[in-house]
Design an enzyme around this catalytic site. Structure first.
Site, PDB file in Angstrom:
ATOM      1  N   GLU A  45       0.859  -1.184   0.000  1.00 30.34           N
ATOM      2  CA  GLU A  45       0.000   0.000   0.000  1.00 30.34           C
ATOM      3  C   GLU A  45       0.895   1.234   0.000  1.00 30.34           C
ATOM      4  O   GLU A  45       1.693   1.432   0.911  1.00 30.34           O
ATOM      5  CB  GLU A  45      -0.929   0.043   1.207  1.00 30.34           C
ATOM      6  N   GLU A  70       4.821   4.801   3.836  1.00 28.07           N
ATOM      7  CA  GLU A  70       4.400   6.150   4.227  1.00 28.07           C
ATOM      8  C   GLU A  70       5.640   6.971   4.558  1.00 28.07           C
ATOM      9  O   GLU A  70       6.481   6.540   5.345  1.00 28.07           O
ATOM     10  CB  GLU A  70       3.471   6.084   5.441  1.00 28.07           C
ATOM     11  N   ASP A 125      -2.883  12.009  -2.924  1.00 33.72           N
ATOM     12  CA  ASP A 125      -2.963  13.456  -3.148  1.00 33.72           C
ATOM     13  C   ASP A 125      -3.378  13.715  -4.594  1.00 33.72           C
ATOM     14  O   ASP A 125      -2.712  13.257  -5.520  1.00 33.72           O
ATOM     15  CB  ASP A 125      -1.589  14.077  -2.877  1.00 33.72           C
ATOM     16  N   LYS A 129      -3.830  21.118  -9.436  1.00 31.14           N
ATOM     17  CA  LYS A 129      -3.366  22.060 -10.454  1.00 31.14           C
ATOM     18  C   LYS A 129      -2.739  21.306 -11.628  1.00 31.14           C
ATOM     19  O   LYS A 129      -1.972  20.370 -11.441  1.00 31.14           O
ATOM     20  CB  LYS A 129      -2.359  23.035  -9.850  1.00 31.14           C
ATOM     21  N   ASP A 161     -11.822   9.837  -3.599  1.00 29.11           N
ATOM     22  CA  ASP A 161     -13.056  10.623  -3.540  1.00 29.11           C
ATOM     23  C   ASP A 161     -13.029  11.728  -4.583  1.00 29.11           C
ATOM     24  O   ASP A 161     -14.043  12.384  -4.830  1.00 29.11           O
ATOM     25  CB  ASP A 161     -13.208  11.267  -2.158  1.00 29.11           C
ATOM     26  N   THR A 201     -10.588   2.955   4.201  1.00 32.58           N
ATOM     27  CA  THR A 201      -9.539   3.731   4.856  1.00 32.58           C
ATOM     28  C   THR A 201     -10.215   4.764   5.756  1.00 32.58           C
ATOM     29  O   THR A 201     -11.438   4.931   5.732  1.00 32.58           O
ATOM     30  CB  THR A 201      -8.670   4.474   3.825  1.00 32.58           C
ATOM     31  N   GLU A 202      -9.411   5.478   6.533  1.00 31.20           N
ATOM     32  CA  GLU A 202      -9.962   6.533   7.385  1.00 31.20           C
ATOM     33  C   GLU A 202     -10.631   7.613   6.544  1.00 31.20           C
ATOM     34  O   GLU A 202     -11.736   8.074   6.863  1.00 31.20           O
ATOM     35  CB  GLU A 202      -8.850   7.160   8.242  1.00 31.20           C
ATOM     36  N   TYR A 203      -9.967   8.026   5.460  1.00 30.21           N
ATOM     37  CA  TYR A 203     -10.542   9.042   4.583  1.00 30.21           C
ATOM     38  C   TYR A 203     -11.834   8.543   3.949  1.00 30.21           C
ATOM     39  O   TYR A 203     -12.812   9.283   3.825  1.00 30.21           O
ATOM     40  CB  TYR A 203      -9.543   9.414   3.477  1.00 30.21           C
ATOM     41  N   GLU A 204     -11.822   7.309   3.528  1.00 29.03           N
ATOM     42  CA  GLU A 204     -12.998   6.733   2.870  1.00 29.03           C
ATOM     43  C   GLU A 204     -14.222   6.790   3.771  1.00 29.03           C
ATOM     44  O   GLU A 204     -15.314   7.187   3.341  1.00 29.03           O
ATOM     45  CB  GLU A 204     -12.703   5.293   2.472  1.00 29.03           C
TER      46      GLU A 204
END
EC number: 2.1.1.33
Length: 223
Positions: A45, A70, A125, A129, A161, A201-204
Protein backbone atom coordinates in the site's frame (compact mmCIF):
# COMPACT_ATOMS: atom_id res chain seq x y z
CA UNK A 1 -1.03 12.31 4.91
CA UNK A 2 0.32 14.84 7.39
CA UNK A 3 -0.23 14.91 11.15
CA UNK A 4 1.00 17.22 13.86
CA UNK A 5 4.30 16.09 15.31
CA UNK A 6 3.84 13.63 18.16
CA UNK A 7 6.80 13.58 20.58
CA UNK A 8 6.36 9.89 21.44
CA UNK A 9 6.68 8.62 17.87
CA UNK A 10 10.46 8.49 17.42
CA UNK A 11 11.09 6.50 20.60
CA UNK A 12 8.08 4.27 19.87
CA UNK A 13 9.39 3.39 16.42
CA UNK A 14 12.87 2.70 17.77
CA UNK A 15 11.38 0.37 20.36
CA UNK A 16 9.33 -1.47 17.74
CA UNK A 17 11.79 -1.39 14.86
CA UNK A 18 11.25 -5.07 14.09
CA UNK A 19 8.03 -3.99 12.38
CA UNK A 20 9.87 -1.47 10.21
CA UNK A 21 11.75 -1.95 6.95
CA UNK A 22 15.18 -0.36 6.69
CA UNK A 23 16.63 0.69 3.35
CA UNK A 24 20.21 1.79 2.73
CA UNK A 25 19.30 3.51 -0.56
CA UNK A 26 22.15 1.64 -2.25
CA UNK A 27 20.53 -1.75 -2.83
CA UNK A 28 17.01 -2.98 -3.42
CA UNK A 29 15.05 -4.43 -0.54
CA UNK A 30 15.20 -8.22 -0.36
CA UNK A 31 11.58 -9.10 0.36
CA UNK A 32 12.43 -12.68 1.30
CA UNK A 33 14.33 -11.35 4.33
CA UNK A 34 11.38 -9.40 5.71
CA UNK A 35 8.85 -12.03 6.71
CA UNK A 36 8.93 -15.42 8.40
CA UNK A 37 6.78 -16.94 5.67
CA UNK A 38 8.89 -16.09 2.67
CA UNK A 39 6.65 -17.84 0.13
CA UNK A 40 3.57 -15.72 0.74
CA UNK A 41 2.58 -13.08 -1.83
CA UNK A 42 3.46 -9.47 -1.03
CA UNK A 43 0.93 -6.63 -1.21
CA UNK A 44 2.09 -3.00 -1.07
CA UNK A 45 0.00 0.00 0.00
CA UNK A 46 1.56 3.27 -1.15
CA UNK A 47 0.54 5.96 1.32
CA UNK A 48 -0.91 3.87 4.13
CA UNK A 49 -2.20 6.73 6.29
CA UNK A 50 -3.21 5.82 9.84
CA UNK A 51 -3.14 2.11 9.01
CA UNK A 52 -6.80 1.08 9.16
CA UNK A 53 -6.84 -0.39 5.65
CA UNK A 54 -3.63 -2.38 5.76
CA UNK A 55 -4.07 -3.50 9.38
CA UNK A 56 -7.46 -5.00 8.65
CA UNK A 57 -6.18 -6.65 5.48
CA UNK A 58 -3.32 -8.22 7.44
CA UNK A 59 -5.74 -9.47 10.09
CA UNK A 60 -8.13 -10.87 7.50
CA UNK A 61 -5.52 -12.35 5.13
CA UNK A 62 -2.83 -14.05 7.20
CA UNK A 63 -1.61 -15.87 4.08
CA UNK A 64 -0.42 -12.59 2.53
CA UNK A 65 2.51 -10.38 3.54
CA UNK A 66 1.77 -6.64 3.60
CA UNK A 67 3.94 -3.54 3.37
CA UNK A 68 2.56 -0.15 4.37
CA UNK A 69 4.58 2.64 2.76
CA UNK A 70 4.40 6.15 4.23
CA UNK A 71 6.98 8.95 4.14
CA UNK A 72 5.75 10.84 7.22
CA UNK A 73 7.31 9.41 10.40
CA UNK A 74 4.47 10.59 12.65
CA UNK A 75 1.91 8.86 10.44
CA UNK A 76 3.90 5.61 10.52
CA UNK A 77 4.01 5.78 14.30
CA UNK A 78 0.24 6.22 14.53
CA UNK A 79 -0.33 3.41 12.02
CA UNK A 80 1.99 0.96 13.77
CA UNK A 81 0.44 1.73 17.14
CA UNK A 82 -2.97 0.93 15.68
CA UNK A 83 -1.69 -2.30 14.14
CA UNK A 84 -0.14 -3.58 17.35
CA UNK A 85 -3.26 -2.70 19.35
CA UNK A 86 -5.61 -4.42 16.90
CA UNK A 87 -3.52 -7.59 16.76
CA UNK A 88 -3.06 -7.67 20.53
CA UNK A 89 -6.81 -7.29 21.02
CA UNK A 90 -7.24 -10.51 19.05
CA UNK A 91 -4.31 -12.26 20.75
CA UNK A 92 -2.41 -12.39 17.47
CA UNK A 93 1.22 -11.72 16.68
CA UNK A 94 2.07 -9.38 13.81
CA UNK A 95 3.98 -11.60 11.40
CA UNK A 96 2.66 -10.49 8.00
CA UNK A 97 2.80 -6.68 8.09
CA UNK A 98 5.68 -4.23 8.12
CA UNK A 99 5.89 -0.49 7.62
CA UNK A 100 8.30 1.35 5.35
CA UNK A 101 8.98 4.92 6.47
CA UNK A 102 10.56 6.21 3.28
CA UNK A 103 9.73 7.17 -0.27
CA UNK A 104 11.34 7.32 -3.70
CA UNK A 105 10.03 8.84 -6.90
CA UNK A 106 11.11 5.65 -8.64
CA UNK A 107 9.99 2.59 -6.67
CA UNK A 108 12.25 0.54 -8.93
CA UNK A 109 15.10 1.87 -6.80
CA UNK A 110 13.53 0.14 -3.79
CA UNK A 111 11.89 -3.01 -5.11
CA UNK A 112 13.25 -5.54 -7.58
CA UNK A 113 11.43 -6.14 -10.87
CA UNK A 114 8.40 -8.44 -10.60
CA UNK A 115 8.66 -8.67 -6.80
CA UNK A 116 5.26 -7.28 -5.70
CA UNK A 117 2.01 -9.18 -6.21
CA UNK A 118 -0.48 -6.36 -5.66
CA UNK A 119 -0.44 -2.59 -5.17
CA UNK A 120 -2.99 -0.39 -3.40
CA UNK A 121 -3.34 3.36 -3.97
CA UNK A 122 -5.89 4.81 -1.57
CA UNK A 123 -6.95 8.46 -1.58
CA UNK A 124 -3.67 9.73 -2.96
CA UNK A 125 -2.96 13.46 -3.15
CA UNK A 126 -4.94 14.67 -6.21
CA UNK A 127 -2.51 17.49 -7.03
CA UNK A 128 -5.41 19.45 -8.57
CA UNK A 129 -3.37 22.06 -10.45
CA UNK A 130 -2.61 21.05 -14.05
CA UNK A 131 1.06 21.96 -13.73
CA UNK A 132 1.38 19.35 -10.99
CA UNK A 133 -0.18 16.49 -12.99
CA UNK A 134 3.13 14.62 -13.19
CA UNK A 135 3.09 14.26 -9.39
CA UNK A 136 -0.18 12.33 -9.38
CA UNK A 137 0.45 8.69 -8.49
CA UNK A 138 -1.55 7.51 -11.49
CA UNK A 139 0.47 9.58 -13.97
CA UNK A 140 1.91 7.52 -16.84
CA UNK A 141 5.48 7.39 -15.50
CA UNK A 142 4.24 6.00 -12.18
CA UNK A 143 2.11 3.44 -14.01
CA UNK A 144 5.25 2.30 -15.84
CA UNK A 145 7.13 1.98 -12.56
CA UNK A 146 4.34 -0.08 -11.00
CA UNK A 147 4.39 -2.34 -14.05
CA UNK A 148 8.10 -2.90 -13.50
CA UNK A 149 7.92 -3.92 -9.83
CA UNK A 150 4.67 -5.90 -9.96
CA UNK A 151 4.61 -9.55 -10.98
CA UNK A 152 3.21 -10.90 -14.23
CA UNK A 153 -0.53 -10.14 -14.46
CA UNK A 154 -0.38 -8.45 -11.05
CA UNK A 155 -3.20 -6.24 -9.80
CA UNK A 156 -3.39 -2.58 -8.80
CA UNK A 157 -6.41 -1.17 -6.95
CA UNK A 158 -7.10 2.55 -6.70
CA UNK A 159 -9.72 4.39 -4.65
CA UNK A 160 -10.37 8.13 -4.46
CA UNK A 161 -13.06 10.62 -3.54
CA UNK A 162 -11.69 13.06 -6.13
CA UNK A 163 -13.71 12.77 -9.34
CA UNK A 164 -11.19 14.78 -11.35
CA UNK A 165 -8.31 12.54 -10.31
CA UNK A 166 -10.37 9.48 -11.13
CA UNK A 167 -11.15 10.74 -14.64
CA UNK A 168 -7.48 11.63 -15.13
CA UNK A 169 -6.44 8.16 -13.97
CA UNK A 170 -8.78 6.44 -16.41
CA UNK A 171 -7.30 8.50 -19.27
CA UNK A 172 -3.74 7.62 -18.26
CA UNK A 173 -4.58 3.92 -18.01
CA UNK A 174 -6.31 3.91 -21.39
CA UNK A 175 -3.10 5.14 -23.01
CA UNK A 176 -0.80 2.72 -21.17
CA UNK A 177 -0.18 -0.64 -22.84
CA UNK A 178 1.12 -2.17 -19.61
CA UNK A 179 -2.30 -2.16 -17.95
CA UNK A 180 -5.79 -3.46 -18.63
CA UNK A 181 -8.79 -1.93 -16.87
CA UNK A 182 -10.88 -4.74 -15.36
CA UNK A 183 -13.19 -2.83 -13.01
CA UNK A 184 -14.38 0.72 -12.47
CA UNK A 185 -17.13 2.48 -10.57
CA UNK A 186 -17.85 6.07 -9.61
CA UNK A 187 -20.02 4.95 -6.70
CA UNK A 188 -18.43 2.07 -4.83
CA UNK A 189 -21.07 2.01 -2.12
CA UNK A 190 -23.82 1.28 -4.62
CA UNK A 191 -21.99 -1.87 -5.78
CA UNK A 192 -23.13 -4.48 -3.24
CA UNK A 193 -20.88 -7.20 -4.66
CA UNK A 194 -17.76 -5.02 -4.53
CA UNK A 195 -18.53 -3.98 -0.96
CA UNK A 196 -18.45 -7.55 0.33
CA UNK A 197 -14.66 -7.53 0.57
CA UNK A 198 -14.14 -3.78 0.83
CA UNK A 199 -11.99 -2.49 3.67
CA UNK A 200 -12.30 1.29 4.09
CA UNK A 201 -9.54 3.73 4.86
CA UNK A 202 -9.96 6.53 7.39
CA UNK A 203 -10.54 9.04 4.58
CA UNK A 204 -13.00 6.73 2.87
CA UNK A 205 -15.17 6.42 5.97
CA UNK A 206 -15.07 10.18 6.48
CA UNK A 207 -16.04 11.02 2.90
CA UNK A 208 -18.69 8.32 2.58
CA UNK A 209 -20.31 9.39 5.85
CA UNK A 210 -20.42 12.94 4.50
CA UNK A 211 -22.28 11.70 1.41
CA UNK A 212 -19.37 11.86 -1.05
CA UNK A 213 -19.21 9.21 -3.76
CA UNK A 214 -16.18 6.91 -3.70
CA UNK A 215 -14.49 6.01 -6.99
CA UNK A 216 -12.64 2.77 -7.50
CA UNK A 217 -10.80 1.06 -10.33
CA UNK A 218 -8.82 -2.15 -10.68
CA UNK A 219 -6.20 -2.71 -13.35
CA UNK A 220 -4.23 -5.80 -14.32
CA UNK A 221 -0.74 -5.97 -15.77
CA UNK A 222 -0.98 -7.15 -19.36
CA UNK A 223 2.16 -9.28 -19.41
Amino acid sequence: MRLRNKPWVKEYLEKNDKYLISWDKETKINLSDLFNNKKQPVHLEIGCGKGNFITNHALKESDINFIGMEKEETVVGVALKKTLAEFEQRNKEVTNLKYFNDFAEDLSDIFAPSSIDKIYLNFSDPWPKARHSKKRLTYRTFLDIYANIIKSHGILEFKTDNDGLFAFSLEEIAENKNWELIYQTTDLYSDIEALKNNIPTEYETKFHTAGKNINKLIIKKTF
